[in-house]
Enzyme design. Structure first.
Site, PDB file in Angstrom:
ATOM      1  N   ASP A  95       0.790  -1.239   0.000  1.00 24.06           N
ATOM      2  CA  ASP A  95       0.000   0.000   0.000  1.00 24.06           C
ATOM      3  C   ASP A  95       0.820   1.286   0.000  1.00 24.06           C
ATOM      4  OD1 ASP A  95       1.074  -0.313   2.483  1.00 24.06           O
ATOM      5  OD2 ASP A  95      -0.799  -0.262   3.606  1.00 24.06           O
ATOM      6  N   HIS A  96       2.086   1.221   0.405  1.00 22.80           N
ATOM      7  CA  HIS A  96       2.839   2.460   0.597  1.00 22.80           C
ATOM      8  C   HIS A  96       3.588   2.940  -0.638  1.00 22.80           C
ATOM      9  CE1 HIS A  96       2.020   2.101   4.843  1.00 22.80           C
ATOM     10  NE2 HIS A  96       2.776   3.131   5.132  1.00 22.80           N
ATOM     11  N   ASP A 160       3.842  -1.002  11.553  1.00 21.45           N
ATOM     12  CA  ASP A 160       3.351   0.314  11.169  1.00 21.45           C
ATOM     13  C   ASP A 160       2.694   0.907  12.403  1.00 21.45           C
ATOM     14  OD1 ASP A 160       2.430   1.881   8.391  1.00 21.45           O
ATOM     15  OD2 ASP A 160       1.195   2.283  10.152  1.00 21.45           O
ATOM     16  N   ARG A 448      -1.404  12.372  10.102  1.00 21.83           N
ATOM     17  CA  ARG A 448      -0.172  13.123  10.373  1.00 21.83           C
ATOM     18  C   ARG A 448      -0.058  14.321   9.458  1.00 21.83           C
ATOM     19  NH1 ARG A 448       3.456   7.896  11.327  1.00 21.83           N
ATOM     20  NH2 ARG A 448       2.666   7.612  13.432  1.00 21.83           N
ATOM     21  N   SER A 643       6.507   7.354  13.089  1.00 20.03           N
ATOM     22  CA  SER A 643       6.423   6.053  12.431  1.00 20.03           C
ATOM     23  C   SER A 643       7.145   4.940  13.176  1.00 20.03           C
ATOM     24  CB  SER A 643       7.004   6.204  11.040  1.00 20.03           C
ATOM     25  OG  SER A 643       7.497   4.998  10.560  1.00 20.03           O
ATOM     26  N   ARG A 645       9.023   2.916  11.450  1.00 18.94           N
ATOM     27  CA  ARG A 645      10.078   2.493  10.524  1.00 18.94           C
ATOM     28  C   ARG A 645      11.411   2.293  11.246  1.00 18.94           C
ATOM     29  NH1 ARG A 645       9.428   8.363   7.752  1.00 18.94           N
ATOM     30  NH2 ARG A 645       7.304   7.637   7.900  1.00 18.94           N
TER      31      ARG A 645
END
Ligand code: MIC
Ligand code: SF4
Length: 755
Positions: A95-96, A160, A448, A643, A645
């Site tokens: 999706d990203h 995520d 965000r 995030s 990440r």
């Protein structure tokens, strides 16, 4: 039938007994969060009176979800764990990596070509190790999880930060770095500090222009981006049961923006309705049988102050629509105050673009309410002033809203429908003219709004609001338009008022979809080959990080003293860099390029102490690495906010930074640093931040006796020949100290494979 129903059955089967044991041991009623936590203690563990915000506890989550931008690193790590299959049900969601530009079909085609190598890699790893694969276009991870996998009382982790969205279905769902996901998929326990508990009592009922989004916008204003740190937020009260399940999802989703570990709601009829509507009546039936355990004990909600560390009460009946921003999601302004605030702060009031959708707000209810406003454009002879875009959360939602004629109505106001993907929310937006960096305002229903996040333009003022408010403001083209009181002038020159939005919680004709985009893994994946080309610039197999040398760390250079907000977007930017998420060396070229250097107030310009010149952060760090010199990064409050990440931790690790010393950390980032074998340290006295000078050479003392709760010392050797010693704290437990010593948690799993 639901996926993995056997897992759900076993969670419910053991729940009554485990809840009772915990209640007995504590000698008091339990919150919902506690029930779920106790029911997921790592196998065989007995309940204990864990200290909130202090004790590390091992858990056994029911499932793992990963999105493509983080899955690459999670799976590159998992591939080294030597397992044939994942130990718990897991899924990957593409999706990203889809850039929003021309509209769903062409954008998806472009992504399928551009990111083919990454998609092929993810598909084959998923196939090999028994992971469900949702292909590009299927939807955004959190919406797909809510529609298919989330279940009341369950516990899941996801790579995520908005994994917390599944709290809308009564889960404890938590965002983690890829290394944590790797552990759980490898069958190891997952560790979390026993959370503090914040109770939010919702009274009354939403009405008129106010939406679930406004609840969390209000909460964010009250608690700020740090206020939820280390806590689970549990919502309850008649206001909660009066609200749709997807509305609850929105509230939980944005709990990430207050730093909360997660948020959740007790099981109620809205959840049962949602489960049935999404083809999971079987789960609703099972949940009904253990209903009493899927919410807190009655005494808790009757007397919340006695059981929660903090209690907030919000009356939905009088709650006003809010807009939060710009540049931070906790700057909350009720719409009636926007005229004043915008004038006071000089915010541009002309709205250029309204964007709805994303994982936060793209339920059938959201879209149907927004469409009721779009419809009024034609009915009242208005003209939409701003551009308008929609990113549906899943193919199922997109297909259903198309069938029900909503997309056609949006089309009439000139809306562009982007692919079912993150798109503009994560900077994957080829916004026309953004490179000119003009000052401008956008409004969106995402979560965000950090600087540059949506379109890369630092001068874009992004405000977060409900889909209905965003639609109204796009129609008006004016940030200060208050639809509750103000009128618009239509094409006939008449003043007209917009009617409040109306919509359906769930589609009356039911959800429909032709191809949801799911690919089941092979029963036996042992023969599946996973290819990573050594010449790829998108993917790179991982080399183990070196273990600790066994001594104190001396002679570290100060790489950067970051000033103010330093989110994971500042540390490892998304947008154009997303394409390197599977290639550690390439993505390291974005390390800290968004952080503001305290000494010159500039981004990506730090003093290279070897040459005395000001250079880019990654280049400076590469020079230190080439010279075999370690370095240290210094930061402010809530460092690493945002995030999950783990690249934000792996990049400094890869380039030879040894420690990150800050006033305070965001939870996921601190864990990510530890997992990767870095030192995550905090100032014992925050004022010591001021003692760090640009040319300092720093020694970290005490590592040979590194132990839980034992502070370390830092010697700051200033360039005028003086030095001073400061005390720094850490939150490492024994296990985490092992990660540090071994050079990272993965090295320990690797060893167990070899052994
Ligand atoms: C985000 O919303 O910032 C992201 C992109 O979804 C991230 C994950 C990532 O950086 O890949 C998140 O929230 O964890
Ligand atoms: Fe995607 Fe945005 Fe949701 Fe993150 S917050 S998962 S980028 S839609």
């Amino acid at each position: 039938m639901a996926f993995d129903i056997e897992v759900i059955k076993s969670v419910y089967a053991r729940m009554p007994e485990r809840v009772e044991a915990a209640r007995k041991m504590l000698g008091r009623p339990l919150t919902l969060s506690e029930k779920i936590l106790f029911n997921h203690l790592w196998d065989g563990a007995a309940p204990a009176n864990f200290k909130r915000g202090a004790d590390y506890v091992d858990f056994a989550p029911d499932r793992v979800a990963m999105q493509d931008a983080t899955a690459q690193m999670a799976l590159l790590q998992f591939m080294q764990a030597g397992r044939a299959k994942v130990a718990v049900p897991s899924t990957v969601h593409c999706d990203h990596l889809i850039t929003a530009q021309n509209g769903a079909d062409t954008d998806l085609q472009v992504a399928n070509t551009e990111s083919k190598e990454v998609y092929d890699f993810l598909a084959s790893v998923s196939n090999k190790y028994g992971i469900g694969f949702w292909k590009p276009g299927a939807g955004i991870i959190h919406q797909v999880v809510l529609e298919n996998y989330a279940f009341p009382g369950g516990m899941m982790i996801g790579t995520d930060s908005h994994t917390v969205n599944a709290g809308g279905l009564g889960m404890v769902a938590i965002g983690v770095g890829g290394a944590d996901a790797c552990d759980v998929m490898a069958g190891l326990p997952w560790e979390l500090k026993w959370p503090k508990l914040i109770g939010v009592k919702l009274t009354g009922k939403l009405n008129g222009w106010t939406a679930p989004k406004d609840v969390i916008l209000k909460v964010a204003g009250l608690l700020t981006v740090k206020g939820g740190t280390g806590a689970i937020v549990e919502y309850f009260g008649e206001g909660a049961t009066n609200m749709s399940c997807t509305g609850k999802g929105t509230i939980c989703n944005m709990g990430a923006e207050i730093g909360a570990t997660t948020s959740t709601f007790g099981y109620d009829d809205s959840m049962a309705r949602y489960l049935s509507a999404t083809g999971r009546a079987d789960v609703a039936e099972l949940a009904n049988q253990v209903r009493e355990h899927l919410t807190a004990d009655a005494e808790v909600y009757n007397n919340p102050e006695a059981y929660f560390d903090q209690v907030i009460e919000i009356d939905l009946t009088t709650l006003e629509p809010h807009l939060n921003g710009p540049f931070t999601p906790d700057l909350a302004t009720p719409i009636s105050k926007m005229k004043e605030m915008a004038a006071e702060h000089g915010w541009p009031t002309r709205v250029e673009v309204g964007l709805i959708g994303s994982c936060t707000n793209s339920s059938y209810e959201d879209i149907s309410r927004a469409v009721s406003l779009a419809k009024q454009v034609a009915d009242k002879n208005l003209k939409t002033k701003a551009e308008f875009t929609i990113t549906p959360g899943s193919e199922q939602v997109r297909y259903t809203i198309e069938r029900d004629g909503f997309l056609e109505i949006f089309d009439q106001i000139g809306a562009k429908v982007f692919a079912n993907a993150c798109g503009p929310c994560i900077g994957m937006w080829n916004r026309f003219g953004a490179e000119k960096q003009e000052k401008n305002t956008i409004v969106h229903s995402f979560n965000r709004n950090f600087a540059k996040r949506a379109d890369g333009n630092p001068n874009t003022y992004a405000f977060v609001g409900s889909p209905e408010l965003v639609t109204a403001l796009a129609i008006a083209g004016d940030l200060t338009f208050n639809p509750l009181t103000d009128t618009l002038i239509n094409e006939n020159g008449e003043a007209v008022k917009l009617d409040p939005p109306t919509g359906d919680e769930l589609p009356t004709k039911g959800f429909a979809v032709e191809d949801a985009g799911y690919i089941a893994p092979a029963e036996d994946g042992s023969g599946v080959k996973v290819n990573v080309s050594p010449d790829s610039n998108r993917l790179q197999l991982l080399d183990p990080f070196a273990s600790w040398e066994g001594t104190d760390l001396k002679g570290l250079k100060l790489l950067i003293k970051a000033k103010g907000k330093c989110t994971t977007d500042h540390i490892s930017m998304a947008g154009p860099w997303l394409k390197f998420r599977g290639h550690l060396d390439n993505i390291s070229n974005n390390m800290l390029i968004g952080a503001v250097n305290f000494f010159n107030e500039k981004t990506n310009e730090v003093k290279n102490q070897l040459t005395g010149n000001y250079e880019a952060v990654p280049a400076t760090q590469r020079a230190y690495k080439a010279a075999g010199i370690g370095s240290i990064v210094v930061g402010d409050e809530n460092y690493g906010e945002g995030s999950s990440r783990e690249h934000a931790a792996m990049e400094p690790r890869h380039l030879g930074v040894r420690a990150v010393l800050v006033k305070s950390f965001a939870r996921i980032h601190e864990t990510n640093l530890k997992k990767q074998g870095m030192l995550a340290l905090t100032f014992a006295d925050k004022a010591d931040y001021d003692k760090i000078q640009e040319n300092d050479i720093i020694d970290i003392i005490g590592l040979t006796e590194f132990a839980p709760e034992k502070p370390l010392q830092l010697v700051l050797n200033h360039d005028n020949g003086t030095s001073e010693t400061i005390t720094v704290n850490h939150s490492y437990n024994d296990q985490q100290i092992e990660w540090f010593k071994e050079g990272g948690a993965l090295n320990i799993i690797r060893k167990s494979v070899v052994a």
